[in-house]
Motif scaffolding. Structure first.
Motif, PDB file in Angstrom:
ATOM      1  N   ALA A  40      -4.827 120.069  10.996  1.00 51.20           N
ATOM      2  CA  ALA A  40      -3.526 119.722  11.577  1.00 51.20           C
ATOM      3  C   ALA A  40      -2.371 119.991  10.613  1.00 51.20           C
ATOM      4  O   ALA A  40      -1.265 119.495  10.821  1.00 51.20           O
ATOM      5  CB  ALA A  40      -3.526 118.261  12.007  1.00 51.20           C
ATOM      6  N   ASP A  41      -2.595 120.789   9.590  1.00 52.59           N
ATOM      7  CA  ASP A  41      -1.545 121.112   8.623  1.00 52.59           C
ATOM      8  C   ASP A  41      -0.678 122.250   9.174  1.00 52.59           C
ATOM      9  O   ASP A  41      -1.048 123.420   9.103  1.00 52.59           O
ATOM     10  CB  ASP A  41      -2.183 121.508   7.288  1.00 52.59           C
ATOM     11  N   ALA A  42       0.458 121.885   9.741  1.00 54.87           N
ATOM     12  CA  ALA A  42       1.335 122.870  10.372  1.00 54.87           C
ATOM     13  C   ALA A  42       1.823 123.912   9.376  1.00 54.87           C
ATOM     14  O   ALA A  42       1.928 125.099   9.710  1.00 54.87           O
ATOM     15  CB  ALA A  42       2.524 122.168  11.032  1.00 54.87           C
TER      16      ALA A  42
ATOM     17  N   GLU B  59       3.046 123.701  17.779  1.00 52.08           N
ATOM     18  CA  GLU B  59       2.484 122.565  18.521  1.00 52.08           C
ATOM     19  C   GLU B  59       2.376 121.331  17.627  1.00 52.08           C
ATOM     20  O   GLU B  59       2.685 120.222  18.048  1.00 52.08           O
ATOM     21  CB  GLU B  59       1.086 122.915  19.050  1.00 52.08           C
ATOM     22  N   LEU B  60       1.913 121.552  16.412  1.00 53.96           N
ATOM     23  CA  LEU B  60       1.705 120.434  15.483  1.00 53.96           C
ATOM     24  C   LEU B  60       3.016 119.854  14.973  1.00 53.96           C
ATOM     25  O   LEU B  60       3.108 118.655  14.726  1.00 53.96           O
ATOM     26  CB  LEU B  60       0.845 120.890  14.299  1.00 53.96           C
ATOM     27  N   ASN B  61       4.018 120.719  14.796  1.00 56.62           N
ATOM     28  CA  ASN B  61       5.309 120.267  14.279  1.00 56.62           C
ATOM     29  C   ASN B  61       6.427 121.040  14.975  1.00 56.62           C
ATOM     30  O   ASN B  61       6.852 122.088  14.503  1.00 56.62           O
ATOM     31  CB  ASN B  61       5.382 120.464  12.766  1.00 56.62           C
ATOM     32  N   PRO B  62       6.903 120.511  16.112  1.00 58.44           N
ATOM     33  CA  PRO B  62       7.964 121.201  16.851  1.00 58.44           C
ATOM     34  C   PRO B  62       9.246 121.390  16.036  1.00 58.44           C
ATOM     35  O   PRO B  62      10.074 122.226  16.393  1.00 58.44           O
ATOM     36  CB  PRO B  62       8.212 120.286  18.054  1.00 58.44           C
ATOM     37  N   GLN B  63       9.414 120.645  14.975  1.00 58.51           N
ATOM     38  CA  GLN B  63      10.608 120.770  14.131  1.00 58.51           C
ATOM     39  C   GLN B  63      10.488 121.918  13.124  1.00 58.51           C
ATOM     40  O   GLN B  63      11.440 122.203  12.401  1.00 58.51           O
ATOM     41  CB  GLN B  63      10.863 119.461  13.376  1.00 58.51           C
ATOM     42  N   LEU B  64       9.336 122.564  13.076  1.00 62.74           N
ATOM     43  CA  LEU B  64       9.109 123.655  12.134  1.00 62.74           C
ATOM     44  C   LEU B  64       9.771 124.923  12.690  1.00 62.74           C
ATOM     45  O   LEU B  64       9.170 125.718  13.408  1.00 62.74           O
ATOM     46  CB  LEU B  64       7.610 123.853  11.915  1.00 62.74           C
ATOM     47  N   VAL B  65      11.026 125.091  12.358  1.00 62.67           N
ATOM     48  CA  VAL B  65      11.863 126.136  12.936  1.00 62.67           C
ATOM     49  C   VAL B  65      11.310 127.530  12.655  1.00 62.67           C
ATOM     50  O   VAL B  65      11.344 128.402  13.524  1.00 62.67           O
ATOM     51  CB  VAL B  65      13.312 126.000  12.406  1.00 62.67           C
ATOM     52  N   GLU B  66      10.791 127.748  11.477  1.00 63.95           N
ATOM     53  CA  GLU B  66      10.305 129.093  11.136  1.00 63.95           C
ATOM     54  C   GLU B  66       9.154 129.522  12.039  1.00 63.95           C
ATOM     55  O   GLU B  66       9.057 130.692  12.404  1.00 63.95           O
ATOM     56  CB  GLU B  66       9.887 129.179   9.671  1.00 63.95           C
ATOM     57  N   ALA B  67       8.278 128.592  12.416  1.00 59.23           N
ATOM     58  CA  ALA B  67       7.166 128.945  13.304  1.00 59.23           C
ATOM     59  C   ALA B  67       7.702 129.411  14.657  1.00 59.23           C
ATOM     60  O   ALA B  67       7.249 130.427  15.196  1.00 59.23           O
ATOM     61  CB  ALA B  67       6.223 127.761  13.468  1.00 59.23           C
ATOM     62  N   ALA B  68       8.662 128.683  15.200  1.00 59.70           N
ATOM     63  CA  ALA B  68       9.262 129.080  16.478  1.00 59.70           C
ATOM     64  C   ALA B  68       9.970 130.423  16.353  1.00 59.70           C
ATOM     65  O   ALA B  68       9.879 131.273  17.248  1.00 59.70           O
ATOM     66  CB  ALA B  68      10.232 127.997  16.954  1.00 59.70           C
ATOM     67  N   ARG B  69      10.644 130.633  15.236  1.00 64.13           N
ATOM     68  CA  ARG B  69      11.343 131.905  15.006  1.00 64.13           C
ATOM     69  C   ARG B  69      10.338 133.056  14.955  1.00 64.13           C
ATOM     70  O   ARG B  69      10.567 134.111  15.552  1.00 64.13           O
ATOM     71  CB  ARG B  69      12.142 131.823  13.709  1.00 64.13           C
ATOM     72  N   GLN B  70       9.247 132.861  14.248  1.00 63.97           N
ATOM     73  CA  GLN B  70       8.236 133.919  14.150  1.00 63.97           C
ATOM     74  C   GLN B  70       7.618 134.208  15.516  1.00 63.97           C
ATOM     75  O   GLN B  70       7.356 135.358  15.846  1.00 63.97           O
ATOM     76  CB  GLN B  70       7.146 133.535  13.144  1.00 63.97           C
TER      77      GLN B  70
END
Length: 76
Positions: free
Chosen positions: A27-29, A57-68
């Motif tokens: 679960a380590d985003a 999914e694990l961390n919706p606040q992780l902007v870079e993941a959404a950007r990628q």
């Protein structure tokens, strides 16, 4: 030309290290995000997309993941 992670043997080592972290901490985003970035640089788009989605999914606040994810081709 721009250097890529695949130009360096450390890229394979980095992928291995992030996979090991995820075995112990699935679960380590941040580990999913980092592995996704390494896989993206290696040209493994489908697998990279999986890790970017999981990080989001694990961390919706992780902007870079959404950007990628937005930058990924539709078939990934």
């Amino acid at each position: 030309s721009r250097a890529r992670l695949t130009d360096f043997p450390e890229s394979a080592a980095a992928a291995t290290q992030f996979r090991q972290v995820l075995r112990d901490h699935p679960a380590d985003a941040n580990a999913h995000l980092n592995l996704g970035n390494v896989l993206l640089e290696q040209g493994k788009l489908r697998e990279a997309g999986h890790h970017f989605r999981r990080a989001s999914e694990l961390n919706p606040q992780l902007v870079e993941a959404a950007r990628q994810l937005r930058r990924m081709p539709a078939e990934s």
